[in-house]
Design an enzyme around this catalytic site. Structure first.
Site, PDB file in Angstrom:
ATOM      1  N   SER A   1      47.290 -30.125  11.776  1.00  0.00           N
ATOM      2  CA  SER A   1      46.308 -31.009  11.146  1.00  0.00           C
ATOM      3  C   SER A   1      46.518 -32.422  11.678  1.00  0.00           C
ATOM      4  CB  SER A   1      46.439 -30.948   9.617  1.00  0.00           C
ATOM      5  OG  SER A   1      45.447 -31.743   9.005  1.00  0.00           O
ATOM      6  N   THR A   2      46.896 -33.367  10.824  1.00  0.00           N
ATOM      7  CA  THR A   2      47.068 -34.749  11.248  1.00  0.00           C
ATOM      8  C   THR A   2      48.100 -34.857  12.369  1.00  0.00           C
ATOM      9  OG1 THR A   2      46.607 -35.417   8.982  1.00  0.00           O
ATOM     10  CG2 THR A   2      47.543 -37.083  10.442  1.00  0.00           C
TER      11      THR A   2
ATOM     12  N   ASP B   1      48.884 -26.511   3.791  1.00  0.00           N
ATOM     13  CA  ASP B   1      48.180 -25.381   4.379  1.00  0.00           C
ATOM     14  C   ASP B   1      49.072 -24.676   5.396  1.00  0.00           C
ATOM     15  OD1 ASP B   1      46.067 -23.634   4.940  1.00  0.00           O
ATOM     16  OD2 ASP B   1      45.300 -24.915   6.543  1.00  0.00           O
TER      17      ASP B   1
ATOM     18  N   MET C   1      49.091 -32.999   7.239  1.00  0.00           N
ATOM     19  CA  MET C   1      49.201 -33.308   5.820  1.00  0.00           C
ATOM     20  C   MET C   1      49.021 -32.045   4.988  1.00  0.00           C
ATOM     21  SD  MET C   1      47.241 -36.937   5.219  1.00  0.00           S
ATOM     22  CE  MET C   1      45.630 -36.214   5.456  1.00  0.00           C
TER      23      MET C   1
ATOM     24  N   HIS D   1      42.795 -28.491  11.704  1.00  0.00           N
ATOM     25  CA  HIS D   1      41.846 -29.035  10.740  1.00  0.00           C
ATOM     26  C   HIS D   1      40.930 -30.033  11.446  1.00  0.00           C
ATOM     27  CE1 HIS D   1      44.942 -28.258   7.287  1.00  0.00           C
ATOM     28  NE2 HIS D   1      44.384 -27.155   7.735  1.00  0.00           N
TER      29      HIS D   1
END
Length: 388
Positions: free
Chosen positions: A204-205, A328, A325, A232
Site C-alpha cells: 500500500s503506502t 490488510d 498502512m 492499494h
C-alpha cells in the site's frame, strides 16, 4: 491569495506536539474542506492554506510544516514543479501529492514518488465529490497522520504521551490517532518445506517504490512461477503501475483479467476498484475479479487474494507483505500459513509505513522479516529450494 492559519513562531507553543500541515490547492472549496477536516483532528495543526506551488515554495521555511498536501494542477507553479523546490528548502518535508483520476495525473503522481514525494492521494473529480467522499477524507487524514508521525520519529521526536488506540474508523468527526509505541519483538516461523509454485505480493503506502525494487530483481522467479500483486490503488493508477513494473522487470506485467489462466512468466496486478482472487477451473488456476464491498477499507484488498491462493496452492504458496498502512493482508496471511504456506514481511526501518507488514509480523505469521533491499534475493533463494 495565501491564507496563513497560524505562524511558525507561535505554533510550537500553541500546538505543542501536533503535526503541522500545509494545504496547497488552487480550489478554494477543496482548500477549505481539507483544512477543516484536518483541524478537527486533535493531533493536527493547519499552518497554511495556499493557492499555488509558488506560494508554498516561498513560505515553506517560515511556516515549517511537517506535511504538505500538494495539488498537481495549479496556476503559476504546478505541483510536480514545486515538489523538488520544496524538498530543496526542507529535506524532511512529507509531501503527499493530490490528483484526480486521469492517466496524465496518474503518471505524474508516480513520477512524483521517484522525485521524493512520500505518497499520493486520488481526489474525486468534482468539488461535490470531494465534499461527499468519506473514503477520501479518511484516507487523507490517515496518510497525513501515519507519514507525518513516522518522519517525526525518524528525527527523534517523541510525543509527550501516547495517543489512545484506534480501529481507524471516524468517531464524532474525528479519527483518533494510533499508538506509536515500538512494537514487541516478533517471533518467526519455519519456512514451508514445500517449494512454492506461486508468489503473492501485497502493498500500500510506499508500495510503488518497493514493488519496483523487488519485482525488478525477480526475473528468474517470474520465469518459473506466476506472480500476483495487490497494491492499494485506484483505476488508471494500477494500469500505469503495471507498465512501470514491466519496464523494471523486463517481463510481462499487466492487470489481471477475469477468467484468464494464471501461468508462469507473467505478473498480474489487481485492477483498481476490483478485488483480485484466484480459483481452480478445469484443472488450472484462473484469475477471478470481484466488484464486492471494501475489505479493510480497500478495493482491491490483499486479504481476498491471499485467502483464495491458500485454497488453490496450499503449502506451495509464498507471500510477501510490503510497506503499507493498516492491517490488510494479516487475515489472508493467517489463512495462508494455516494451509502450510509461508510469509515474508518488509522490516520497519525500510518501510514507509509499517502497518501491513507490522500486523503480519506481530501476529507471528512470518518466516522472515527483512529490509527491502534483501527481499528479492531471499525470495529467489526460497524458489531455488533454500529453507534456512
Amino acid at each position: 491569495m495565501a491564507i496563513a492559519v497560524t505562524s511558525a513562531s507561535t505554533a510550537s507553543t500553541a500546538a505543542g506536539d501536533r503535526l503541522r500541515v500545509m494545504v496547497v490547492d488552487d480550489s478554494v472549496v477543496v482548500r477549505g474542506l481539507v483544512a477543516r477536516w484536518l483541524e478537527e483532528q486533535p493531533d493536527f495543526e493547519v499552518v497554511a492554506s495556499l493557492r499555488t506551488g509558488r506560494e508554498a515554495v516561498d513560505q515553506v521555511e517560515r511556516l515549517d510544516p511537517d506535511v504538505a498536501i500538494l495539488d498537481i494542477e495549479m496556476p503559476v507553479l504546478d505541483g510536480i514543479s514545486a515538489l523538488p523546490l520544496l524538498l530543496a528548502k526542507k529535506r524532511d518535508l512529507v509531501v503527499i501529492m493530490a490528483s484526480t483520476l486521469t492517466r496524465h495525473n496518474a503518471e505524474i503522481s508516480l513520477k512524483a514518488l521517484s522525485l521524493g514525494a512520500a505518497d499520493y492521494i486520488p481526489k474525486p473529480e468534482t468539488n461535490r465529490g470531494v465534499t461527499t467522499s468519506a473514503d477520501f477524507r479518511r484516507d487523507l487524514v490517515e496518510k497525513v497522520r501515519n507519514l507525518g508521525q513516522r518522519r517525526r520519529r525518524q528525527r527523534g521526536f517523541r510525543p509527550a504521551a501516547p495517543a489512545p488506540s484506534s480501529d481507524e474508523r471516524p468517531t464524532a468527526g474525528r479519527i483518533v490517532p494510533p499508538v506509536v509505541d515500538k512494537p514487541p519483538t516478533c517471533k518467526l516461523r519455519t519456512l514451508s518445506p514445500t517449494i512454492p509454485r506461486v508468489l503473492l505480493i501485497g502493498s500500500s503506502t510506499g508500495g510503488p517504490q518497493a514493488l519496483n525494487e523487488v519485482v525488478g530483481r525477480l526475473g528468474s522467479v517470474i520465469d518459473k512461477v506466476p506472480v500476483l500483486i495487490t497494491q492499494h490503488m485506484p483505476p488508471t493508477f494500477t494500469t500505469i503501475l503495471a507498465e512501470h513494473l514491466s519496464r523494471a522487470s523486463g517481463r510481462t506485467v499487466r492487470e489481471g483479467q477475469d477468467g484468464e489462466p494464471v501461468v508462469a512468466g507473467r505478473v498480474y496486478v489487481a485492477p483498481g476498484a476490483l478485488h483480485m482472487q484466484v480459483a481452480r477451473r478445469d484443472g488450472g488456476p484462473v484469475i477471478v475479479l470481484q466488484d464486492g464491498p471494501l475489505v479493510n477499507f480497500c478495493k482491491p484488498a490483499v486479504d481476498p487474494l491471499l485467502t483464495s491462493a491458500a485454497q488453490v496452492w496450499g503449502a506451495a504458496t509464498l507471500a510477501v507483505i510490503l510497506t503499507g498502512m493498516g492491517s490488510d493482508g494479516a487475515r489472508g496471511a493467517a489463512d495462508l500459513v494455516a494451509a502450510g504456506g509461508s510469509v515474508i514481511a518488509q522490516d520497519e526501518a525500510s518501510s514507509v509505513v509499517w502497518g501491513m507488514p507490522g500486523a503480519v509480523a506481530q501476529a507471528g505469521l512470518c518466516a522472515a522479516i527483512l529490509p527491502l533491499a534483501q527481499i528479492a534475493s531471499k525470495v529467489t533463494r526460497v524458489f531455488s529450494g533454500e529453507r534456512s
